[in-house]
Design a protein around this motif. Sequence first.
Motif, PDB file in Angstrom:
ATOM      1  N   UNK A  67      31.922  38.403  50.278  1.00 38.30           N
ATOM      2  CA  UNK A  67      32.742  38.773  49.136  1.00 38.30           C
ATOM      3  C   UNK A  67      32.229  40.098  48.563  1.00 38.30           C
ATOM      4  N   UNK A  68      33.084  41.069  48.422  1.00 36.28           N
ATOM      5  CA  UNK A  68      32.731  42.345  47.820  1.00 36.28           C
ATOM      6  C   UNK A  68      33.040  42.312  46.340  1.00 36.28           C
ATOM      7  N   UNK A  69      32.091  42.770  45.544  1.00 38.60           N
ATOM      8  CA  UNK A  69      32.293  42.828  44.096  1.00 38.60           C
ATOM      9  C   UNK A  69      33.047  44.114  43.767  1.00 38.60           C
ATOM     10  N   UNK A  70      34.173  43.988  43.097  1.00 37.48           N
ATOM     11  CA  UNK A  70      34.953  45.161  42.724  1.00 37.48           C
ATOM     12  C   UNK A  70      34.864  45.453  41.234  1.00 37.48           C
ATOM     13  N   UNK A  88      32.285  44.302  28.463  1.00 36.71           N
ATOM     14  CA  UNK A  88      33.470  44.893  29.067  1.00 36.71           C
ATOM     15  C   UNK A  88      33.427  44.722  30.566  1.00 36.71           C
ATOM     16  N   UNK A  89      34.597  44.614  31.161  1.00 38.08           N
ATOM     17  CA  UNK A  89      34.729  44.636  32.610  1.00 38.08           C
ATOM     18  C   UNK A  89      34.820  46.091  33.033  1.00 38.08           C
ATOM     19  N   UNK A  90      34.068  46.433  34.074  1.00 37.78           N
ATOM     20  CA  UNK A  90      34.054  47.811  34.553  1.00 37.78           C
ATOM     21  C   UNK A  90      34.241  47.810  36.068  1.00 37.78           C
ATOM     22  N   UNK A  91      35.241  48.529  36.570  1.00 36.56           N
ATOM     23  CA  UNK A  91      35.391  48.649  38.021  1.00 36.56           C
ATOM     24  C   UNK A  91      34.149  49.295  38.632  1.00 36.56           C
ATOM     25  N   UNK A  92      33.807  48.887  39.829  1.00 37.29           N
ATOM     26  CA  UNK A  92      32.586  49.350  40.487  1.00 37.29           C
ATOM     27  C   UNK A  92      32.501  50.874  40.531  1.00 37.29           C
ATOM     28  N   UNK A 108      31.239  40.343  38.701  1.00 40.01           N
ATOM     29  CA  UNK A 108      32.289  39.402  38.306  1.00 40.01           C
ATOM     30  C   UNK A 108      32.780  38.719  39.568  1.00 40.01           C
ATOM     31  N   UNK A 109      32.599  37.421  39.616  1.00 40.08           N
ATOM     32  CA  UNK A 109      33.016  36.658  40.780  1.00 40.08           C
ATOM     33  C   UNK A 109      34.503  36.326  40.694  1.00 40.08           C
ATOM     34  N   UNK A 110      34.934  36.014  39.489  1.00 46.35           N
ATOM     35  CA  UNK A 110      36.344  35.696  39.279  1.00 46.35           C
ATOM     36  C   UNK A 110      36.704  35.977  37.839  1.00 46.35           C
ATOM     37  N   UNK A 111      37.905  36.434  37.599  1.00 49.77           N
ATOM     38  CA  UNK A 111      38.409  36.683  36.244  1.00 49.77           C
ATOM     39  C   UNK A 111      39.920  36.479  36.246  1.00 49.77           C
ATOM     40  N   UNK A 112      40.439  36.170  35.109  1.00 49.56           N
ATOM     41  CA  UNK A 112      41.879  35.984  35.003  1.00 49.56           C
ATOM     42  C   UNK A 112      42.256  35.503  33.627  1.00 49.56           C
ATOM     43  N   UNK A 113      43.482  35.092  33.482  1.00 51.48           N
ATOM     44  CA  UNK A 113      44.007  34.546  32.232  1.00 51.48           C
ATOM     45  C   UNK A 113      44.542  33.165  32.524  1.00 51.48           C
ATOM     46  N   UNK A 114      44.132  32.209  31.702  1.00 48.66           N
ATOM     47  CA  UNK A 114      44.586  30.824  31.888  1.00 48.66           C
ATOM     48  C   UNK A 114      45.497  30.461  30.716  1.00 48.66           C
TER      49      UNK A 114
END
Length: 101
Positions: A1-4, A65-69, A95-101
């Motif tokens: 798995x590549x971290x993005x 904050x989430x930051x792209x690689x 970040x292994x997984x992120x989203x909106x539930x």
Amino acid sequence: MNCTEYLVTLNIPPSLEELMVDSLLLLESEHGFSSFPVRAHHHDNSGLSLAEQVAGRQKRIRFQMYVPVEELPALLAQLREEFSDSGIQYWVLPVIEAGII
């Protein structure tokens, strides 16, 4: 798995809150960022007031904050330039997984 994407966390002195907000708004990614008050507990008492030493905690503001690689190096370079020797603690996690539930 590549971290993005990475989750960047900053613990900053409250006196720097407005400066950090301004800085991050200029660098804002599509995800934006969050900030909230925290209490930092640390064995190093340097820079703590007498009240903080007695209480065993120090007030801080946490930014996340989430930051792209591909944007991470620029963010860290900008923060190092603008906030050199300011006592900001930071960490970067994949970040292994992120989203909106």
